[in-house]
Motif scaffolding. Structure first.
Motif, PDB file in Angstrom:
ATOM      1  N   VAL A  86      38.772  46.128  36.353  1.00 41.71           N
ATOM      2  CA  VAL A  86      39.896  46.949  35.912  1.00 41.71           C
ATOM      3  C   VAL A  86      41.071  46.835  36.868  1.00 41.71           C
ATOM      4  CG1 VAL A  86      40.660  49.313  35.522  1.00 41.71           C
ATOM      5  CG2 VAL A  86      38.437  48.577  34.650  1.00 41.71           C
ATOM      6  N   LEU A  87      40.764  46.872  38.172  1.00 46.90           N
ATOM      7  CA  LEU A  87      41.825  46.935  39.180  1.00 46.90           C
ATOM      8  C   LEU A  87      42.454  45.583  39.478  1.00 46.90           C
ATOM      9  CD1 LEU A  87      40.257  49.480  41.698  1.00 46.90           C
ATOM     10  CD2 LEU A  87      42.005  49.895  39.971  1.00 46.90           C
ATOM     11  N   ARG A  88      41.692  44.509  39.347  1.00 45.40           N
ATOM     12  CA  ARG A  88      42.244  43.202  39.695  1.00 45.40           C
ATOM     13  C   ARG A  88      43.432  42.827  38.820  1.00 45.40           C
ATOM     14  NH1 ARG A  88      37.895  40.527  39.300  1.00 45.40           N
ATOM     15  NH2 ARG A  88      37.195  40.925  41.417  1.00 45.40           N
ATOM     16  N   PRO A  89      43.336  42.935  37.481  1.00 49.51           N
ATOM     17  CA  PRO A  89      44.528  42.640  36.661  1.00 49.51           C
ATOM     18  C   PRO A  89      45.677  43.599  36.938  1.00 49.51           C
ATOM     19  CG  PRO A  89      42.537  42.646  35.314  1.00 49.51           C
ATOM     20  CD  PRO A  89      42.158  43.222  36.650  1.00 49.51           C
ATOM     21  N   LEU A  90      45.358  44.866  37.193  1.00 54.95           N
ATOM     22  CA  LEU A  90      46.401  45.845  37.504  1.00 54.95           C
ATOM     23  C   LEU A  90      47.124  45.452  38.793  1.00 54.95           C
ATOM     24  CD1 LEU A  90      47.866  48.554  37.079  1.00 54.95           C
ATOM     25  CD2 LEU A  90      45.978  49.661  38.298  1.00 54.95           C
ATOM     26  N   GLY A  91      46.355  45.070  39.813  1.00 52.39           N
ATOM     27  CA  GLY A  91      46.956  44.664  41.076  1.00 52.39           C
ATOM     28  C   GLY A  91      47.816  43.424  40.926  1.00 52.39           C
ATOM     29  N   ALA A  92      47.326  42.465  40.145  1.00 55.82           N
ATOM     30  CA  ALA A  92      48.085  41.229  39.947  1.00 55.82           C
ATOM     31  C   ALA A  92      49.397  41.498  39.211  1.00 55.82           C
ATOM     32  CB  ALA A  92      47.237  40.222  39.172  1.00 55.82           C
ATOM     33  N   GLN A  93      49.344  42.325  38.176  1.00 54.79           N
ATOM     34  CA  GLN A  93      50.554  42.633  37.424  1.00 54.79           C
ATOM     35  C   GLN A  93      51.516  43.474  38.257  1.00 54.79           C
ATOM     36  OE1 GLN A  93      51.472  41.366  34.608  1.00 54.79           O
ATOM     37  NE2 GLN A  93      53.371  42.537  34.441  1.00 54.79           N
ATOM     38  N   THR A  94      50.980  44.381  39.068  1.00 57.84           N
ATOM     39  CA  THR A  94      51.839  45.178  39.943  1.00 57.84           C
ATOM     40  C   THR A  94      52.578  44.281  40.926  1.00 57.84           C
ATOM     41  OG1 THR A  94      50.360  47.096  39.776  1.00 57.84           O
ATOM     42  CG2 THR A  94      51.884  47.038  41.648  1.00 57.84           C
ATOM     43  N   GLY A  95      51.863  43.322  41.503  1.00 55.60           N
ATOM     44  CA  GLY A  95      52.508  42.379  42.407  1.00 55.60           C
ATOM     45  C   GLY A  95      53.605  41.603  41.723  1.00 55.60           C
ATOM     46  N   ALA A  96      53.334  41.180  40.494  1.00 53.72           N
ATOM     47  CA  ALA A  96      54.344  40.436  39.736  1.00 53.72           C
ATOM     48  C   ALA A  96      55.546  41.315  39.410  1.00 53.72           C
ATOM     49  CB  ALA A  96      53.720  39.889  38.448  1.00 53.72           C
ATOM     50  N   GLU A  97      55.302  42.576  39.048  1.00 54.73           N
ATOM     51  CA  GLU A  97      56.397  43.491  38.728  1.00 54.73           C
ATOM     52  C   GLU A  97      57.270  43.749  39.956  1.00 54.73           C
ATOM     53  OE1 GLU A  97      57.324  44.987  35.913  1.00 54.73           O
ATOM     54  OE2 GLU A  97      55.683  44.421  34.581  1.00 54.73           O
ATOM     55  N   ILE A  98      56.640  43.969  41.112  1.00 55.68           N
ATOM     56  CA  ILE A  98      57.407  44.217  42.335  1.00 55.68           C
ATOM     57  C   ILE A  98      58.222  42.990  42.706  1.00 55.68           C
ATOM     58  CG2 ILE A  98      57.213  44.645  44.822  1.00 55.68           C
ATOM     59  CD1 ILE A  98      54.803  46.413  44.220  1.00 55.68           C
ATOM     60  N   TYR A  99      57.614  41.810  42.586  1.00 49.04           N
ATOM     61  CA  TYR A  99      58.324  40.574  42.909  1.00 49.04           C
ATOM     62  C   TYR A  99      59.532  40.397  42.000  1.00 49.04           C
ATOM     63  CZ  TYR A  99      59.349  35.585  43.133  1.00 49.04           C
ATOM     64  OH  TYR A  99      59.995  34.371  43.243  1.00 49.04           O
ATOM     65  N   MET A 100      59.339  40.596  40.693  1.00 51.11           N
ATOM     66  CA  MET A 100      60.445  40.417  39.750  1.00 51.11           C
ATOM     67  C   MET A 100      61.536  41.459  39.970  1.00 51.11           C
ATOM     68  SD  MET A 100      58.633  39.286  36.151  1.00 51.11           S
ATOM     69  CE  MET A 100      57.526  40.711  36.072  1.00 51.11           C
ATOM     70  N   LEU A 111      62.338  42.965  42.867  1.00 53.27           N
ATOM     71  CA  LEU A 111      63.069  42.722  44.110  1.00 53.27           C
ATOM     72  C   LEU A 111      63.875  41.433  44.093  1.00 53.27           C
ATOM     73  CD1 LEU A 111      60.428  43.884  46.754  1.00 53.27           C
ATOM     74  CD2 LEU A 111      62.363  45.156  45.817  1.00 53.27           C
ATOM     75  N   ARG A 112      63.617  40.570  43.125  1.00 54.66           N
ATOM     76  CA  ARG A 112      64.401  39.333  43.064  1.00 54.66           C
ATOM     77  C   ARG A 112      65.576  39.435  42.093  1.00 54.66           C
ATOM     78  NH1 ARG A 112      63.259  35.443  39.029  1.00 54.66           N
ATOM     79  NH2 ARG A 112      63.753  33.792  40.512  1.00 54.66           N
ATOM     80  N   ARG A 113      65.668  40.575  41.380  1.00 62.87           N
ATOM     81  CA  ARG A 113      66.807  40.781  40.488  1.00 62.87           C
ATOM     82  C   ARG A 113      67.944  41.404  41.280  1.00 62.87           C
ATOM     83  NH1 ARG A 113      62.808  42.376  36.324  1.00 62.87           N
ATOM     84  NH2 ARG A 113      63.008  44.524  37.040  1.00 62.87           N
ATOM     85  N   GLY A 114      69.024  40.651  41.425  1.00 66.49           N
ATOM     86  CA  GLY A 114      70.146  41.126  42.227  1.00 66.49           C
ATOM     87  C   GLY A 114      70.740  42.418  41.717  1.00 66.49           C
ATOM     88  N   GLU A 115      70.855  42.550  40.376  1.00 66.10           N
ATOM     89  CA  GLU A 115      71.453  43.762  39.830  1.00 66.10           C
ATOM     90  C   GLU A 115      70.577  44.982  40.087  1.00 66.10           C
ATOM     91  OE1 GLU A 115      68.969  41.945  36.520  1.00 66.10           O
ATOM     92  OE2 GLU A 115      70.264  41.256  38.148  1.00 66.10           O
ATOM     93  N   THR A 116      69.253  44.776  40.126  1.00 68.25           N
ATOM     94  CA  THR A 116      68.341  45.878  40.404  1.00 68.25           C
ATOM     95  C   THR A 116      68.459  46.326  41.858  1.00 68.25           C
ATOM     96  OG1 THR A 116      66.777  45.136  38.715  1.00 68.25           O
ATOM     97  CG2 THR A 116      65.931  46.601  40.417  1.00 68.25           C
ATOM     98  N   LEU A 117      68.522  45.367  42.767  1.00 73.54           N
ATOM     99  CA  LEU A 117      68.685  45.699  44.182  1.00 73.54           C
ATOM    100  C   LEU A 117      70.002  46.434  44.425  1.00 73.54           C
ATOM    101  CD1 LEU A 117      67.363  42.472  45.955  1.00 73.54           C
ATOM    102  CD2 LEU A 117      66.215  44.679  45.718  1.00 73.54           C
ATOM    103  N   LEU A 118      71.057  45.989  43.733  1.00 71.44           N
ATOM    104  CA  LEU A 118      72.349  46.654  43.875  1.00 71.44           C
ATOM    105  C   LEU A 118      72.269  48.090  43.389  1.00 71.44           C
ATOM    106  CD1 LEU A 118      75.410  46.530  44.460  1.00 71.44           C
ATOM    107  CD2 LEU A 118      75.722  45.738  42.103  1.00 71.44           C
ATOM    108  N   LEU A 119      71.624  48.311  42.251  1.00 73.44           N
ATOM    109  CA  LEU A 119      71.553  49.632  41.643  1.00 73.44           C
ATOM    110  C   LEU A 119      70.652  50.575  42.423  1.00 73.44           C
ATOM    111  CD1 LEU A 119      72.267  51.394  39.117  1.00 73.44           C
ATOM    112  CD2 LEU A 119      70.169  50.521  38.083  1.00 73.44           C
TER     113      LEU A 119
END
Length: 252
Positions: A8-22, A24-32
């Motif tokens: 249960v937790l492994r897919p959740l952890g993997a998707q969470t990592g992907a969400e955080i990465y995406m 923090l790499r969006r410039g408009e999100t960092l600005l906001l």
């Protein structure tokens, strides 16, 4: 950890990592979520544009800008990103994979909390440097502030997901930014609520932005108890907004 729990937790952890990465790499999100709050805090604390009811400007603006950061992350950033993912068919495809919809939403929630922790880690030291003092309550203010932020996060995330799940991506983008501006002006984050006309101020107190701002101003600004009406408004929005999102959300 059991095999079932790990599954249960492994897919959740993997998707969470992907969400955080995406995120923090969006410039408009960092600005906001990071750039604008820090700039606002520095500018309004140093330039006498708005008169504040506190001894130092930072004492008022640190809790207010922290509220603004929560709103930016939980409502605008989450809502806009989710709206475009829905429009592009990403949500539909991810929801049909073994990841599943609950873990997909769980990953987004964990990402919001992670970004808010990053905001606090940046804003609070800046505030201390500008003369902010956590208040007389000290450590006792922390549970109240954390509770208010969690309720505010649930409320704003529900609003963001409600718009993302019912509006077209382009319309959702405009609606999220428009609502952000309205709540910024009426939320007591930059302009003290006492500066508003009495009727408008009474209306503003029914909104989650003003309730969160009032709670953080009390706990982190004045060191006093959070007003009961602020807790009540936050609690209602924290339940009603996610419920509305859950009942109306369309995955495609």
């Amino acid at each position: 950890m059991s095999t079932t729990a790990a599954g249960v937790l492994r897919p959740l952890g993997a998707q969470t990592g992907a969400e955080i990465y995406m995120t923090l790499r969006r410039g408009e999100t960092l600005l906001l979520t990071l750039g604008i709050p820090v700039v606002f805090l520095l500018f309004f604390s140093k330039v006498s544009v708005v008169s504040t009811p506190t001894s130092t400007p930072a004492q008022f603006f640190v809790p207010g800008i922290l509220s603004l950061g929560v709103m930016s992350t939980a409502m605008v950033s989450l809502g806009i990103a989710t709206g475009f993912e829905r429009g592009y068919g990403v949500l539909k495809r991810l929801g049909s994979t073994p990841l599943g919809r609950p873990r997909l939403l769980g990953a987004k929630i964990v990402t919001i909390v992670a970004v808010e922790l990053l905001q606090a880690a940046i804003l609070l030291p800046v505030g201390l440097a500008l003369g902010w003092n956590p208040g007389g309550a000290g450590a006792a203010a922390v549970p109240a502030a954390v509770g208010a932020i969690l309720l505010g996060t649930a409320a704003f995330a529900g609003i963001g997901l409600f718009m993302a799940g019912t509006l077209r991506a382009e319309v959702n983008l405009a609606a999220a930014n428009g609502l952000y501006l309205i709540l910024l002006l009426l939320g007591g984050m930059i302009v003290p609520i006492t500066k508003l006309p009495s009727g408008l101020a009474s209306f503003a107190k029914l909104l989650p932005a003003e309730a969160l701002s009032a709670a953080l101003h009390a706990s982190l600004g004045g060191g006093g108890p959070v007003p009961v009406e602020a807790w009540a408004v936050l609690a209602v929005w924290a339940v009603a907004a996610p419920l509305a999102a859950a009942l109306t959300f369309r995955w495609e």
